[in-house]
Motif scaffolding. Structure first.
Motif, PDB file in Angstrom:
ATOM      1  N   HIS A  41       0.840  -1.195   0.000  1.00  0.00           N
ATOM      2  CA  HIS A  41       0.000   0.000   0.000  1.00  0.00           C
ATOM      3  C   HIS A  41       0.875   1.246   0.000  1.00  0.00           C
ATOM      4  O   HIS A  41       2.060   1.208   0.335  1.00  0.00           O
ATOM      5  CB  HIS A  41      -0.897   0.022   1.241  1.00  0.00           C
ATOM      6  N   GLU A  42       0.263   2.332  -0.389  1.00  0.00           N
ATOM      7  CA  GLU A  42       0.818   3.668  -0.221  1.00  0.00           C
ATOM      8  C   GLU A  42      -0.375   4.606  -0.173  1.00  0.00           C
ATOM      9  O   GLU A  42      -1.044   4.813  -1.193  1.00  0.00           O
ATOM     10  CB  GLU A  42       1.762   4.058  -1.357  1.00  0.00           C
ATOM     11  N   VAL A  43      -0.663   5.137   0.991  1.00  0.00           N
ATOM     12  CA  VAL A  43      -1.886   5.916   1.160  1.00  0.00           C
ATOM     13  C   VAL A  43      -1.579   7.270   1.777  1.00  0.00           C
ATOM     14  O   VAL A  43      -0.597   7.442   2.496  1.00  0.00           O
ATOM     15  CB  VAL A  43      -2.913   5.163   2.032  1.00  0.00           C
ATOM     16  N   TYR A  44      -2.470   8.236   1.464  1.00  0.00           N
ATOM     17  CA  TYR A  44      -2.346   9.600   1.960  1.00  0.00           C
ATOM     18  C   TYR A  44      -3.694  10.044   2.522  1.00  0.00           C
ATOM     19  O   TYR A  44      -4.749   9.663   2.004  1.00  0.00           O
ATOM     20  CB  TYR A  44      -1.901  10.536   0.836  1.00  0.00           C
ATOM     21  N   PRO A  45      -3.671  10.884   3.581  1.00  0.00           N
ATOM     22  CA  PRO A  45      -4.920  11.351   4.195  1.00  0.00           C
ATOM     23  C   PRO A  45      -5.796  12.101   3.175  1.00  0.00           C
ATOM     24  O   PRO A  45      -5.277  12.660   2.210  1.00  0.00           O
ATOM     25  CB  PRO A  45      -4.434  12.286   5.306  1.00  0.00           C
ATOM     26  N   THR A  46      -7.151  12.080   3.420  1.00  0.00           N
ATOM     27  CA  THR A  46      -7.750  11.474   4.595  1.00  0.00           C
ATOM     28  C   THR A  46      -7.734   9.947   4.476  1.00  0.00           C
ATOM     29  O   THR A  46      -7.982   9.420   3.389  1.00  0.00           O
ATOM     30  CB  THR A  46      -9.216  11.924   4.742  1.00  0.00           C
ATOM     31  N   CYS A  47      -7.464   9.253   5.596  1.00  0.00           N
ATOM     32  CA  CYS A  47      -7.326   7.813   5.509  1.00  0.00           C
ATOM     33  C   CYS A  47      -7.653   7.167   6.849  1.00  0.00           C
ATOM     34  O   CYS A  47      -7.676   7.830   7.890  1.00  0.00           O
ATOM     35  CB  CYS A  47      -5.919   7.427   5.054  1.00  0.00           C
ATOM     36  N   GLY A  48      -7.894   5.869   6.799  1.00  0.00           N
ATOM     37  CA  GLY A  48      -8.166   5.138   8.026  1.00  0.00           C
ATOM     38  C   GLY A  48      -8.690   3.747   7.739  1.00  0.00           C
ATOM     39  O   GLY A  48      -8.956   3.375   6.589  1.00  0.00           O
ATOM     40  N   LEU A  49      -8.799   2.954   8.810  1.00  0.00           N
ATOM     41  CA  LEU A  49      -9.328   1.603   8.733  1.00  0.00           C
ATOM     42  C   LEU A  49     -10.184   1.354   9.968  1.00  0.00           C
ATOM     43  O   LEU A  49      -9.980   1.975  11.009  1.00  0.00           O
ATOM     44  CB  LEU A  49      -8.229   0.534   8.716  1.00  0.00           C
ATOM     45  N   ALA A  50     -11.105   0.394   9.859  1.00  0.00           N
ATOM     46  CA  ALA A  50     -11.917   0.030  11.015  1.00  0.00           C
ATOM     47  C   ALA A  50     -12.403  -1.402  10.866  1.00  0.00           C
ATOM     48  O   ALA A  50     -12.592  -1.905   9.753  1.00  0.00           O
ATOM     49  CB  ALA A  50     -13.108   0.974  11.167  1.00  0.00           C
ATOM     50  N   THR A  51     -12.578  -2.057  11.994  1.00  0.00           N
ATOM     51  CA  THR A  51     -13.261  -3.336  12.029  1.00  0.00           C
ATOM     52  C   THR A  51     -14.750  -3.049  12.210  1.00  0.00           C
ATOM     53  O   THR A  51     -15.172  -1.894  12.274  1.00  0.00           O
ATOM     54  CB  THR A  51     -12.748  -4.197  13.192  1.00  0.00           C
ATOM     55  N   THR A  52     -15.554  -4.083  12.329  1.00  0.00           N
ATOM     56  CA  THR A  52     -16.984  -3.861  12.550  1.00  0.00           C
ATOM     57  C   THR A  52     -17.268  -3.403  13.972  1.00  0.00           C
ATOM     58  O   THR A  52     -18.402  -3.020  14.277  1.00  0.00           O
ATOM     59  CB  THR A  52     -17.782  -5.143  12.268  1.00  0.00           C
ATOM     60  N   SER A  53     -16.241  -3.379  14.832  1.00  0.00           N
ATOM     61  CA  SER A  53     -16.477  -2.999  16.220  1.00  0.00           C
ATOM     62  C   SER A  53     -15.675  -1.786  16.687  1.00  0.00           C
ATOM     63  O   SER A  53     -16.005  -1.188  17.715  1.00  0.00           O
ATOM     64  CB  SER A  53     -16.168  -4.171  17.165  1.00  0.00           C
ATOM     65  N   LYS A  54     -14.623  -1.368  15.918  1.00  0.00           N
ATOM     66  CA  LYS A  54     -13.817  -0.240  16.395  1.00  0.00           C
ATOM     67  C   LYS A  54     -12.898   0.273  15.298  1.00  0.00           C
ATOM     68  O   LYS A  54     -12.643  -0.406  14.299  1.00  0.00           O
ATOM     69  CB  LYS A  54     -12.976  -0.664  17.600  1.00  0.00           C
ATOM     70  N   MET A  55     -12.371   1.485  15.505  1.00  0.00           N
ATOM     71  CA  MET A  55     -11.329   2.031  14.654  1.00  0.00           C
ATOM     72  C   MET A  55     -10.026   1.284  14.894  1.00  0.00           C
ATOM     73  O   MET A  55      -9.772   0.773  15.980  1.00  0.00           O
ATOM     74  CB  MET A  55     -11.100   3.519  14.966  1.00  0.00           C
ATOM     75  N   ILE A  56      -9.190   1.221  13.853  1.00  0.00           N
ATOM     76  CA  ILE A  56      -7.837   0.710  14.003  1.00  0.00           C
ATOM     77  C   ILE A  56      -6.919   1.925  14.051  1.00  0.00           C
ATOM     78  O   ILE A  56      -6.729   2.617  13.049  1.00  0.00           O
ATOM     79  CB  ILE A  56      -7.449  -0.217  12.843  1.00  0.00           C
TER      80      ILE A  56
ATOM     81  N   ILE B 203     -13.481  -2.061   6.565  1.00  0.00           N
ATOM     82  CA  ILE B 203     -13.591  -0.857   5.744  1.00  0.00           C
ATOM     83  C   ILE B 203     -12.241  -0.151   5.790  1.00  0.00           C
ATOM     84  O   ILE B 203     -11.544  -0.192   6.805  1.00  0.00           O
ATOM     85  CB  ILE B 203     -14.711   0.084   6.259  1.00  0.00           C
ATOM     86  N   LEU B 204     -11.857   0.442   4.660  1.00  0.00           N
ATOM     87  CA  LEU B 204     -10.652   1.269   4.622  1.00  0.00           C
ATOM     88  C   LEU B 204     -10.871   2.394   3.623  1.00  0.00           C
ATOM     89  O   LEU B 204     -11.678   2.276   2.708  1.00  0.00           O
ATOM     90  CB  LEU B 204      -9.406   0.442   4.291  1.00  0.00           C
ATOM     91  N   TRP B 205     -10.131   3.489   3.816  1.00  0.00           N
ATOM     92  CA  TRP B 205     -10.299   4.638   2.926  1.00  0.00           C
ATOM     93  C   TRP B 205      -9.006   5.447   2.885  1.00  0.00           C
ATOM     94  O   TRP B 205      -8.207   5.410   3.816  1.00  0.00           O
ATOM     95  CB  TRP B 205     -11.473   5.504   3.372  1.00  0.00           C
TER      96      TRP B 205
END
Length: 303
Positions: free
Chosen positions: A112-127, A146-148
Motif C-alpha cells: 500500500h501507499e496511502v495519503y490522508p484522509t485515511c483510516g481503517l476500522a473493524t466492525t467494532s472499532k477504529m484501528i 472498511i478502509l479509505w
C-alpha cells in the motif's frame, strides 16, 4: 442475486416488479438507503402507500429493512437486499460454468501507499487514529472491514488455483467501492484505476462518497458523518476486453495479462495526476449495503 424461474412460487417477485412506483423505489435504493418517510417525500405519495409498496418488495426478497441510529433517533432504513434478479426459463438449458473463487477481506492487502484522509476500522472499532497512514501497517489491519484514503493504492496478492489442465476463460472481480471525501459528499468524483498483474484494466469514475442515510450494514457505533456505503461493481476480463457492470471499459483482455503460476496481483488506486483525485473507500463484509468482501473468480474449462 435472486435466480427465479417460471414456477408459481415466484409470482410474488414478479408482482413486486410489476409497478412503476416499486421500480422507482428500487432505483432510489440503489443510490442510498432510505426510510419510508424519505421515500414518500421523494415520490410525492402518502406514507401508507409507500409502506405497502415496501412490504411487497420485502416479501419478494428485493428489499431489506433494519433499525439504525440516525440524527439522534432510531429509524427503519430500507436497502436493496440483492444486486439483481435473473429469470431462468425451463426450456433454456443452462451451461454449468466451473470456477475457482477466492474471497479476500479488505484488510488483507500486501502492499500500500496511502495519503490522508485515511483510516481503517473493524466492525467494532477504529484501528488506530484517523488520517495516520502508519496504521495501515498495524497487524490488526487484517481484521478491517472498511478502509479509505485520499490518494494512493492498496494491492492484494491472491492465489492462482488454475491447473495446467485448465484453460482460463474469464476473470470476475466483485467489490463495493466509492470515493473518499472529507466527511461525506455524494458529488465528489474520483478516478479509480483497477490493475491486475501490473496491467491497467481501466478507470472508473466514482460519482461520490455516499452518506445520505446510513448503510444497510453500518455498525451502530459508526458515526453518521463519515462513509456509509458504496457502489457494487463487477469487473469481467474476457478475451475481447474488460467490462465494468457489462459495459466495455477497455480493450485489455486475458491475452494481455502476464499470468503468474501461483498468484494474481490486484491493485486499486487513485493516482496523484488523475483528473479527479477524490480518494477511495473500500467496503467489506459488515459495512456498506452489500455483505461481502472482495470476490475474485477465475472461470475455466478443462482441456
Amino acid at each position: 442475486m435472486i435466480k427465479a424461474s417460471a414456477d408459481p412460487q415466484w409470482l410474488p417477485l414478479y408482482d413486486a416488479l410489476a409497478s412503476d412506483v416499486r421500480l422507482h423505489i428500487i432505483r432510489m435504493l440503489s443510490e442510498q438507503s432510505m426510510n419510508n418517510k424519505d421515500l414518500a417525500e421523494r415520490l410525492g405519495l402518502s406514507g401508507a402507500i409507500v409502506s405497502m409498496h415496501v412490504k411487497k418488495l420485502q416479501a419478494a426478497g428485493i428489499v431489506t429493512s433494519a433499525m439504525v441510529r440516525k440524527d439522534g433517533g432510531t429509524h427503519k432504513m430500507n436497502a436493496l437486499a440483492v444486486p439483481g434478479v435473473e429469470v431462468l426459463f425451463p426450456h433454456v438449458r443452462q451451461e454449468t460454468r466451473t470456477f475457482h473463487e477466492v474471497v479476500v477481506p479488505v484488510g488483507h492487502y500486501n502492499d500500500h501507499e496511502v495519503y490522508p484522509t485515511c483510516g481503517l476500522a473493524t466492525t467494532s472499532k477504529m484501528i488506530g487514529q484517523f488520517d495516520d497512514p502508519r496504521f495501515f501497517l498495524d497487524p490488526e489491519r487484517v481484521q478491517a472491514s472498511i478502509l479509505w484514503f485520499g490518494r494512493g493504492f492498496v494491492e492484494y496478492r491472491l492465489p492462482n488455483f488454475l491447473l495446467s489442465s485448465q484453460q482460463l476463460e474469464e476473470i470476475e472481480i466483485s467489490l463495493e467501492i466509492g470515493s473518499e471525501a472529507p466527511g461525506v459528499n455524494r458529488d465528489w468524483p474520483s478516478d479509480i484505476t483497477f490493475s491486475l498483474n501490473q496491467k491497467e484494466l481501466g478507470v472508473w469514475t466514482s460519482p461520490g462518497d455516499s452518506g445520505e442515510g446510513r448503510g444497510a450494514l453500518t455498525p451502530a457505533w459508526w458515526t453518521d458523518q463519515v462513509n456509509q456505503y458504496g457502489f457494487l461493481k463487477l469487473i469481467q476480463i474476457r478475451e475481447d476486453g474488460t467490462y465494468l457492470d457489462g459495459q466495455r471499459m477497455s480493450a485489455v483482455g486475458l491475452h494481455d495479462l502476464a499470468v503468474q503460476r501461483n498468484q494474481w496481483t490486484l491493485r486499486l488506486e487513485v493516482k496523484e495526476d488523475a483528473a479527479h483525485v477524490g480518494g477511495l473507500t473500500l467496503y467489506g463484509a459488515g459495512f456498506g449495503n452489500y455483505n461481502q468482501d472482495i470476490v475474485f473468480r477465475t472461470y475455466y474449462r478443462s482441456m
